[in-house]
Design a protein around this motif. Structure first.
Motif, PDB file in Angstrom:
ATOM      1  N   ASP A  66       0.850  -1.229  -0.014  1.00 41.65           N
ATOM      2  CA  ASP A  66      -0.283  -0.108  -0.032  1.00 41.65           C
ATOM      3  C   ASP A  66       0.873   1.162  -0.013  1.00 41.65           C
ATOM      4  N   PRO A  67       0.523   2.388  -0.496  1.00 46.19           N
ATOM      5  CA  PRO A  67       1.155   3.571  -0.660  1.00 46.19           C
ATOM      6  C   PRO A  67       1.383   4.208   0.640  1.00 46.19           C
ATOM      7  N   GLU A  68       2.264   5.345   0.626  1.00 44.00           N
ATOM      8  CA  GLU A  68       2.495   6.356   1.573  1.00 44.00           C
ATOM      9  C   GLU A  68       2.125   7.772   0.845  1.00 44.00           C
ATOM     10  N   ALA A  69       1.880   8.615   1.786  1.00 45.10           N
ATOM     11  CA  ALA A  69       1.825  10.057   1.469  1.00 45.10           C
ATOM     12  C   ALA A  69       2.932  10.781   1.501  1.00 45.10           C
ATOM     13  N   ARG A 124       0.646   0.231  -4.713  1.00 40.17           N
ATOM     14  CA  ARG A 124      -0.622   0.285  -5.090  1.00 40.17           C
ATOM     15  C   ARG A 124      -1.286   1.450  -5.381  1.00 40.17           C
ATOM     16  N   ASP A 125      -2.190   2.001  -6.260  1.00 41.05           N
ATOM     17  CA  ASP A 125      -2.784   3.238  -6.586  1.00 41.05           C
ATOM     18  C   ASP A 125      -3.996   3.008  -5.734  1.00 41.05           C
ATOM     19  N   PRO A 126      -4.591   4.188  -5.219  1.00 45.31           N
ATOM     20  CA  PRO A 126      -4.142   5.470  -5.538  1.00 45.31           C
ATOM     21  C   PRO A 126      -3.167   5.924  -4.799  1.00 45.31           C
ATOM     22  N   LEU A 127      -2.031   6.849  -5.549  1.00 47.83           N
ATOM     23  CA  LEU A 127      -0.781   7.303  -4.850  1.00 47.83           C
ATOM     24  C   LEU A 127      -1.335   8.574  -4.242  1.00 47.83           C
ATOM     25  N   PRO A 128      -1.449   8.851  -2.749  1.00 46.62           N
ATOM     26  CA  PRO A 128      -1.887  10.031  -2.359  1.00 46.62           C
ATOM     27  C   PRO A 128      -0.656  11.280  -2.406  1.00 46.62           C
ATOM     28  N   LEU A 129      -0.199  11.521  -3.699  1.00 47.34           N
ATOM     29  CA  LEU A 129       0.807  12.123  -3.912  1.00 47.34           C
ATOM     30  C   LEU A 129       0.314  13.135  -5.141  1.00 47.34           C
ATOM     31  N   ASP A 130       0.965  14.330  -5.141  1.00 48.28           N
ATOM     32  CA  ASP A 130       0.666  15.252  -6.408  1.00 48.28           C
ATOM     33  C   ASP A 130       1.307  14.654  -7.862  1.00 48.28           C
ATOM     34  N   ALA A 131       0.680  14.901  -8.731  1.00 48.92           N
ATOM     35  CA  ALA A 131       1.204  14.666 -10.161  1.00 48.92           C
ATOM     36  C   ALA A 131       2.855  14.772 -10.296  1.00 48.92           C
ATOM     37  N   VAL A 141       6.945   1.396 -14.358  1.00 54.56           N
ATOM     38  CA  VAL A 141       5.674   1.273 -15.296  1.00 54.56           C
ATOM     39  C   VAL A 141       4.727   1.862 -14.306  1.00 54.56           C
ATOM     40  N   ALA A 142       3.755   2.792 -14.827  1.00 49.22           N
ATOM     41  CA  ALA A 142       2.658   3.368 -14.152  1.00 49.22           C
ATOM     42  C   ALA A 142       1.420   2.751 -14.773  1.00 49.22           C
ATOM     43  N   SER A 143       0.582   2.439 -13.877  1.00 53.08           N
ATOM     44  CA  SER A 143      -0.843   1.495 -14.428  1.00 53.08           C
ATOM     45  C   SER A 143      -1.919   1.869 -13.804  1.00 53.08           C
ATOM     46  N   ALA A 144      -2.965   1.343 -14.111  1.00 53.89           N
ATOM     47  CA  ALA A 144      -4.298   1.559 -13.292  1.00 53.89           C
ATOM     48  C   ALA A 144      -3.970   1.117 -11.775  1.00 53.89           C
ATOM     49  N   ASP A 145      -3.304  -0.111 -11.877  1.00 55.34           N
ATOM     50  CA  ASP A 145      -3.028  -0.867 -10.556  1.00 55.34           C
ATOM     51  C   ASP A 145      -1.962  -0.091  -9.621  1.00 55.34           C
ATOM     52  N   GLY A 146      -1.031   0.743 -10.068  1.00 53.11           N
ATOM     53  CA  GLY A 146      -0.130   1.567  -9.218  1.00 53.11           C
ATOM     54  C   GLY A 146       1.258   1.772  -9.790  1.00 53.11           C
ATOM     55  N   LEU A 147       2.189   1.981  -9.281  1.00 54.93           N
ATOM     56  CA  LEU A 147       3.499   2.242  -9.744  1.00 54.93           C
ATOM     57  C   LEU A 147       4.570   1.022  -9.448  1.00 54.93           C
ATOM     58  N   THR A 148       5.116   0.395 -10.633  1.00 56.34           N
ATOM     59  CA  THR A 148       6.104  -0.731 -10.309  1.00 56.34           C
ATOM     60  C   THR A 148       7.392  -0.423 -10.917  1.00 56.34           C
ATOM     61  N   ALA A 149       8.491  -0.967  -9.871  1.00 58.00           N
ATOM     62  CA  ALA A 149       9.792  -0.828 -10.416  1.00 58.00           C
ATOM     63  C   ALA A 149      10.360  -2.130 -10.267  1.00 58.00           C
ATOM     64  N   THR A 150      11.219  -2.427 -11.360  1.00 52.19           N
ATOM     65  CA  THR A 150      11.801  -3.748 -11.177  1.00 52.19           C
ATOM     66  C   THR A 150      13.312  -3.598 -11.942  1.00 52.19           C
ATOM     67  N   THR A 151      14.141  -4.316 -11.675  1.00 49.84           N
ATOM     68  CA  THR A 151      15.712  -3.980 -12.449  1.00 49.84           C
ATOM     69  C   THR A 151      15.542  -4.900 -13.552  1.00 49.84           C
ATOM     70  N   ARG A 152      16.272  -4.612 -14.566  1.00 50.14           N
ATOM     71  CA  ARG A 152      16.386  -5.259 -15.942  1.00 50.14           C
ATOM     72  C   ARG A 152      17.467  -6.577 -15.651  1.00 50.14           C
ATOM     73  N   SER A 153      17.888  -6.500 -14.540  1.00 47.32           N
ATOM     74  CA  SER A 153      19.041  -7.841 -14.264  1.00 47.32           C
ATOM     75  C   SER A 153      18.689  -8.604 -13.151  1.00 47.32           C
ATOM     76  N   THR A 154      18.416 -10.012 -13.241  1.00 44.70           N
ATOM     77  CA  THR A 154      18.181 -10.798 -12.069  1.00 44.70           C
ATOM     78  C   THR A 154      18.981 -10.662 -11.158  1.00 44.70           C
ATOM     79  N   ALA A 155      20.352 -10.249 -11.306  1.00 42.53           N
ATOM     80  CA  ALA A 155      21.230 -10.372 -10.317  1.00 42.53           C
ATOM     81  C   ALA A 155      21.142  -9.056  -9.425  1.00 42.53           C
ATOM     82  N   GLY A 156      20.260  -8.084  -9.762  1.00 46.03           N
ATOM     83  CA  GLY A 156      20.285  -6.715  -9.185  1.00 46.03           C
ATOM     84  C   GLY A 156      21.064  -5.815  -9.600  1.00 46.03           C
ATOM     85  N   GLU A 157      21.839  -5.967 -10.454  1.00 46.00           N
ATOM     86  CA  GLU A 157      23.061  -4.870 -10.900  1.00 46.00           C
ATOM     87  C   GLU A 157      22.316  -3.965 -11.821  1.00 46.00           C
TER      88      GLU A 157
END
Length: 218
Positions: free
Chosen positions: A17-20, A42-49, A67-83
């Motif tokens: 869940d999000p934080e303000a 998760r959305d809704p993010l209680p932050l201004d645009a 990625v921003a979507s109707a479900d929320g804001l997602t962040a992931t690495t492009r490397s499975t090793a986390g680099e």
């Protein structure tokens, strides 16, 4: 009495869940980025645009997939090793120490600049947290890798210090802090942080659905 902060035994993968608060949302998303996982706030993010745009732009500078979507804001690495790929960024003082921790996961030096010219003031704390950092003018230059944390971290009432220590602790077992009192401004944050670390939910970026949910829907 001191508190040992939780380490991530596996990549952080889960929904939360999000934080303000821009800095708190950044810390949650970076938990996935630095460990090679995926986090959906998760959305809704209680932050201004404007705040949401900054979060997305700053995360993208680390070469993370955002990625921003109707479900929320997602962040992931492009490397499975986390680099991460090396990155340079100008950041607000609130999030700069968090990105300095992320920079330790890059494959080469990263240069961070404070938008208010205060980057250098973070060098002593970051060094205590095991970040190999040097001051170059108004910039901080972060070298890949984390060293041992020096002693018990004292936050001096600054929630940004606690959040930076939480990120370091994901990667470095045994990080201890005097207490987590500054996090009281985000009720339940530590419980959500702990739940996120143990969630192990395989998410497709941009969706709050798990693979099993797609099977049920079909």
């Amino acid at each position: 009495m001191t508190i040992e902060l939780p380490c991530a035994a596996i990549p952080v993968r889960g929904r939360v869940d999000p934080e303000a608060s821009e800095v708190a949302v950044t810390a949650l998303l970076l938990a996935g980025v630095v460990t090679g996982g995926t986090v959906l706030v998760r959305d809704p993010l209680p932050l201004d645009a404007g705040a949401v745009r900054r979060i997305r732009a700053d995360l993208a500078r680390t070469w993370a997939y955002v990625v921003a979507s109707a479900d929320g804001l997602t962040a992931t690495t492009r490397s499975t090793a986390g680099e991460l790929q090396p990155f340079d960024a100008t950041l607000s003082a609130d999030v700069l120490p968090l990105y300095a921790v992320a920079a330790t996961r890059a494959t080469d030096e990263c240069v961070l600049t404070g938008s208010d010219g205060s980057a250098a003031q973070w060098a002593p704390l970051l060094s205590q947290l095991g970040v190999d950092v040097r001051v170059a003018g108004e910039n901080l230059v972060v070298t890949p890798g984390l060293g041992p944390v020096s002693g018990v971290v004292d936050h001096h009432g600054d929630v940004r210090v606690v959040l930076a220590a939480l990120l370091v602790a994901l990667l470095q077992p045994g990080v201890r802090i005097v207490d987590t009192t500054p996090l009281d401004v985000f009720p339940g944050f530590l419980d959500r942080w702990a739940a996120l670390l143990g969630a192990d939910e395989y998410l497709l970026p941009g969706s709050a659905l798990l693979p099993s949910d797609y099977v049920v829907r079909s």
